[in-house]
Motif scaffolding. Structure first.
Motif, PDB file in Angstrom:
ATOM      1  N   LYS A 156      30.921  43.016  36.157  1.00  0.00           N
ATOM      2  CA  LYS A 156      31.222  41.592  36.046  1.00  0.00           C
ATOM      3  C   LYS A 156      31.703  41.460  34.517  1.00  0.00           C
ATOM      4  O   LYS A 156      32.629  40.846  34.138  1.00  0.00           O
ATOM      5  N   VAL A 157      31.032  42.137  33.617  1.00  0.00           N
ATOM      6  CA  VAL A 157      31.119  42.151  32.299  1.00  0.00           C
ATOM      7  C   VAL A 157      32.493  42.632  31.799  1.00  0.00           C
ATOM      8  O   VAL A 157      33.449  42.059  31.163  1.00  0.00           O
ATOM      9  N   ALA A 158      32.878  43.910  32.322  1.00  0.00           N
ATOM     10  CA  ALA A 158      34.026  44.543  32.433  1.00  0.00           C
ATOM     11  C   ALA A 158      35.147  43.937  32.609  1.00  0.00           C
ATOM     12  O   ALA A 158      36.316  43.712  32.078  1.00  0.00           O
ATOM     13  N   ILE A 159      35.100  43.175  33.880  1.00  0.00           N
ATOM     14  CA  ILE A 159      36.241  42.483  34.476  1.00  0.00           C
ATOM     15  C   ILE A 159      36.349  41.270  33.713  1.00  0.00           C
ATOM     16  O   ILE A 159      37.783  40.985  33.204  1.00  0.00           O
ATOM     17  N   GLY A 160      35.467  40.643  33.196  1.00  0.00           N
ATOM     18  CA  GLY A 160      35.530  39.404  32.474  1.00  0.00           C
ATOM     19  C   GLY A 160      36.323  39.624  30.981  1.00  0.00           C
ATOM     20  O   GLY A 160      37.189  39.034  30.551  1.00  0.00           O
ATOM     21  N   GLN A 161      36.085  40.690  30.623  1.00  0.00           N
ATOM     22  CA  GLN A 161      36.711  41.202  29.208  1.00  0.00           C
ATOM     23  C   GLN A 161      38.208  41.436  29.308  1.00  0.00           C
ATOM     24  O   GLN A 161      38.936  41.750  28.381  1.00  0.00           O
ATOM     25  N   ALA A 162      38.535  41.803  30.575  1.00  0.00           N
ATOM     26  CA  ALA A 162      40.020  42.177  30.717  1.00  0.00           C
ATOM     27  C   ALA A 162      41.128  40.950  31.007  1.00  0.00           C
ATOM     28  O   ALA A 162      42.108  41.142  31.702  1.00  0.00           O
ATOM     29  N   ASP A 163      40.515  39.649  30.959  1.00  0.00           N
ATOM     30  CA  ASP A 163      41.547  38.491  30.755  1.00  0.00           C
ATOM     31  C   ASP A 163      42.027  38.521  32.411  1.00  0.00           C
ATOM     32  O   ASP A 163      43.112  38.263  32.558  1.00  0.00           O
ATOM     33  N   PRO A 164      40.905  38.477  33.458  1.00  0.00           N
ATOM     34  CA  PRO A 164      41.765  38.399  34.820  1.00  0.00           C
ATOM     35  C   PRO A 164      41.802  37.132  35.527  1.00  0.00           C
ATOM     36  O   PRO A 164      42.388  37.000  36.369  1.00  0.00           O
ATOM     37  N   ILE A 165      41.327  36.171  34.759  1.00  0.00           N
ATOM     38  CA  ILE A 165      41.438  34.514  35.545  1.00  0.00           C
ATOM     39  C   ILE A 165      42.791  34.087  35.775  1.00  0.00           C
ATOM     40  O   ILE A 165      42.912  33.923  36.943  1.00  0.00           O
ATOM     41  N   PRO A 166      43.724  34.318  35.008  1.00  0.00           N
ATOM     42  CA  PRO A 166      45.345  33.952  35.253  1.00  0.00           C
ATOM     43  C   PRO A 166      45.562  34.701  36.502  1.00  0.00           C
ATOM     44  O   PRO A 166      46.357  34.064  37.475  1.00  0.00           O
ATOM     45  N   VAL A 167      45.714  35.926  36.331  1.00  0.00           N
ATOM     46  CA  VAL A 167      46.214  36.633  37.684  1.00  0.00           C
ATOM     47  C   VAL A 167      45.372  36.394  38.953  1.00  0.00           C
ATOM     48  O   VAL A 167      45.884  36.249  39.812  1.00  0.00           O
ATOM     49  N   LEU A 168      44.190  36.089  38.894  1.00  0.00           N
ATOM     50  CA  LEU A 168      43.299  35.867  40.012  1.00  0.00           C
ATOM     51  C   LEU A 168      43.644  34.649  40.540  1.00  0.00           C
ATOM     52  O   LEU A 168      43.890  34.471  41.788  1.00  0.00           O
ATOM     53  N   VAL A 169      43.881  33.682  39.768  1.00  0.00           N
ATOM     54  CA  VAL A 169      44.364  32.250  40.195  1.00  0.00           C
ATOM     55  C   VAL A 169      45.810  32.467  40.986  1.00  0.00           C
ATOM     56  O   VAL A 169      45.826  32.004  41.914  1.00  0.00           O
ATOM     57  N   GLU A 170      46.281  33.155  40.400  1.00  0.00           N
ATOM     58  CA  GLU A 170      47.830  33.420  40.828  1.00  0.00           C
ATOM     59  C   GLU A 170      47.784  34.192  42.239  1.00  0.00           C
ATOM     60  O   GLU A 170      48.682  33.942  43.301  1.00  0.00           O
ATOM     61  N   VAL A 171      46.916  34.896  42.360  1.00  0.00           N
ATOM     62  CA  VAL A 171      46.904  35.684  43.726  1.00  0.00           C
ATOM     63  C   VAL A 171      46.270  34.706  44.573  1.00  0.00           C
ATOM     64  O   VAL A 171      46.945  34.954  45.968  1.00  0.00           O
ATOM     65  N   ILE A 172      45.334  33.967  44.264  1.00  0.00           N
ATOM     66  CA  ILE A 172      44.785  32.961  45.369  1.00  0.00           C
ATOM     67  C   ILE A 172      45.985  32.002  45.734  1.00  0.00           C
ATOM     68  O   ILE A 172      46.002  31.570  47.057  1.00  0.00           O
ATOM     69  N   ARG A 173      46.773  31.830  44.704  1.00  0.00           N
ATOM     70  CA  ARG A 173      47.915  30.722  45.015  1.00  0.00           C
ATOM     71  C   ARG A 173      49.024  31.444  45.978  1.00  0.00           C
ATOM     72  O   ARG A 173      49.499  30.656  46.897  1.00  0.00           O
ATOM     73  N   THR A 174      49.119  32.670  45.936  1.00  0.00           N
ATOM     74  CA  THR A 174      50.401  33.192  46.788  1.00  0.00           C
ATOM     75  C   THR A 174      50.403  34.341  47.536  1.00  0.00           C
ATOM     76  O   THR A 174      51.207  34.682  48.247  1.00  0.00           O
ATOM     77  N   SER A 175      49.055  35.088  47.539  1.00  0.00           N
ATOM     78  CA  SER A 175      49.094  36.370  48.088  1.00  0.00           C
ATOM     79  C   SER A 175      48.523  36.128  49.452  1.00  0.00           C
ATOM     80  O   SER A 175      48.384  35.263  49.896  1.00  0.00           O
ATOM     81  N   SER A 176      48.141  37.472  50.160  1.00  0.00           N
ATOM     82  CA  SER A 176      47.919  37.542  51.850  1.00  0.00           C
ATOM     83  C   SER A 176      46.536  36.984  51.801  1.00  0.00           C
ATOM     84  O   SER A 176      45.643  36.942  50.693  1.00  0.00           O
ATOM     85  N   PRO A 177      46.079  36.581  53.001  1.00  0.00           N
ATOM     86  CA  PRO A 177      44.632  36.092  53.318  1.00  0.00           C
ATOM     87  C   PRO A 177      43.771  37.007  52.699  1.00  0.00           C
ATOM     88  O   PRO A 177      42.700  36.711  52.178  1.00  0.00           O
ATOM     89  N   ARG A 178      43.709  38.260  52.811  1.00  0.00           N
ATOM     90  CA  ARG A 178      42.907  39.273  52.428  1.00  0.00           C
ATOM     91  C   ARG A 178      42.844  39.302  50.971  1.00  0.00           C
ATOM     92  O   ARG A 178      41.494  39.107  50.429  1.00  0.00           O
ATOM     93  N   ASN A 179      43.938  39.150  50.380  1.00  0.00           N
ATOM     94  CA  ASN A 179      43.802  39.363  48.832  1.00  0.00           C
ATOM     95  C   ASN A 179      43.373  38.084  48.289  1.00  0.00           C
ATOM     96  O   ASN A 179      42.414  38.051  47.280  1.00  0.00           O
ATOM     97  N   ARG A 180      43.475  36.833  48.885  1.00  0.00           N
ATOM     98  CA  ARG A 180      42.875  35.461  48.265  1.00  0.00           C
ATOM     99  C   ARG A 180      41.464  35.482  48.365  1.00  0.00           C
ATOM    100  O   ARG A 180      40.846  35.158  47.487  1.00  0.00           O
ATOM    101  N   GLU A 181      41.163  36.131  49.629  1.00  0.00           N
ATOM    102  CA  GLU A 181      39.561  36.119  49.761  1.00  0.00           C
ATOM    103  C   GLU A 181      38.988  36.965  48.743  1.00  0.00           C
ATOM    104  O   GLU A 181      37.947  36.520  48.315  1.00  0.00           O
ATOM    105  N   ASN A 182      39.473  38.207  48.468  1.00  0.00           N
ATOM    106  CA  ASN A 182      38.953  39.212  47.389  1.00  0.00           C
ATOM    107  C   ASN A 182      38.895  38.434  46.059  1.00  0.00           C
ATOM    108  O   ASN A 182      38.189  38.581  45.206  1.00  0.00           O
ATOM    109  N   ALA A 183      40.214  37.942  45.715  1.00  0.00           N
ATOM    110  CA  ALA A 183      40.161  37.131  44.261  1.00  0.00           C
ATOM    111  C   ALA A 183      39.252  36.033  44.238  1.00  0.00           C
ATOM    112  O   ALA A 183      38.793  35.883  43.236  1.00  0.00           O
ATOM    113  N   ALA A 184      39.043  35.406  45.366  1.00  0.00           N
ATOM    114  CA  ALA A 184      38.012  34.206  45.036  1.00  0.00           C
ATOM    115  C   ALA A 184      36.698  34.694  45.308  1.00  0.00           C
ATOM    116  O   ALA A 184      36.053  34.151  44.282  1.00  0.00           O
ATOM    117  N   ALA A 185      36.519  35.778  45.745  1.00  0.00           N
ATOM    118  CA  ALA A 185      35.019  36.601  45.443  1.00  0.00           C
ATOM    119  C   ALA A 185      34.867  36.984  44.000  1.00  0.00           C
ATOM    120  O   ALA A 185      33.872  36.689  43.569  1.00  0.00           O
TER     121      ALA A 185
END
Length: 210
Positions: A156-185
């Motif tokens: 969790k710490v390592a992911i947080g340091q890699a500035d993931p939030i913008p790309v995760l929100v974009e995945v939830i906006r535009t990607s496949s159902p499975r990817n949206r689930e993983n990004a939301a998790a």
């Protein structure tokens, strides 16, 4: 199988390649997995993964994935030093090599101890890089691995340091159902108990896409 395991250490790269490919094909049969492990092949397969030809490295990664279906093998493969070598292949391999490395890392990371090994070996920045490159065809695999790592405090710490939030929100906006689930998790894991990430996600429109 013991004879093939011996050939993994061959100085001739073609022999080594054929040996690891034969073991890969044999490992698909459940009964053979134990025989391969009992022949002491795991450290030698990891060596091929580190120093073999590109094809041998790809087939070594696929063999480790096949063997890691058995839970106790996840521990042995992680202990043999496979994870840093798999991360190298994930970064430098052919498209097929990257897929083989990713599936092996995903399977190994189901075991808690291997999550720490993967994070400390520096897996998160390459995964975020794959996530930001939709044309690379590795978004599904990167998200699946990140979702597993996000459940571990160090992950969790390592992911947080890699500035993931913008790309995760974009995945939830535009990607496949499975990817949206993983990004939301992953987003849920990052934002739990962390007002800074919550605010950032909210500012980027996460509420609406969720």
């Amino acid at each position: 199988i013991p004879l093939l395991a011996e050939l993994l250490g061959s100085p001739d790269s073609r022999t080594q390649e054929h040996a690891v490919t034969a073991l890969l094909n044999l490992s698909i049969n459940e009964a053979n997995k134990g025989t391969i492990v009992n022949a002491g092949a795991i450290p030698d397969i990891v060596d091929v993964l580190k120093v073999g030809s590109m094809e041998a490295r790809e087939n070594a990664a696929a063999t480790l994935f096949s063997l890691s279906v058995v839970d106790e093998n996840k521990v042995a493969i992680g202990a043999a030093g496979a994870i840093p070598a798999l991360i190298d292949l994930l970064c430098q391999g052919t498209p097929r090599g990257k897929k083989d490395a990713a599936t092996a890392i995903f399977n190994l990371s189901i075991y808690q101890g291997n999550k720490v090994r993967a994070v400390r070996s520096g897996i998160v920045p390459p995964l975020i890089g794959l996530l930001k490159d939709p044309g690379g065809g590795m978004v599904d695999e990167a998200l699946a691995i990140l979702a597993i790592l996000a459940s571990h405090p160090e992950g969790k710490v390592a992911i947080g340091q890699a500035d993931p939030i913008p790309v995760l929100v974009e995945v939830i906006r535009t990607s496949s159902p499975r990817n949206r689930e993983n990004a939301a998790a992953i987003l849920w894991s990052l934002c739990t108990g962390d007002g800074q990430y919550l605010k950032l996600a909210k500012d980027l429109g996460a509420e609406e896409v969720l």
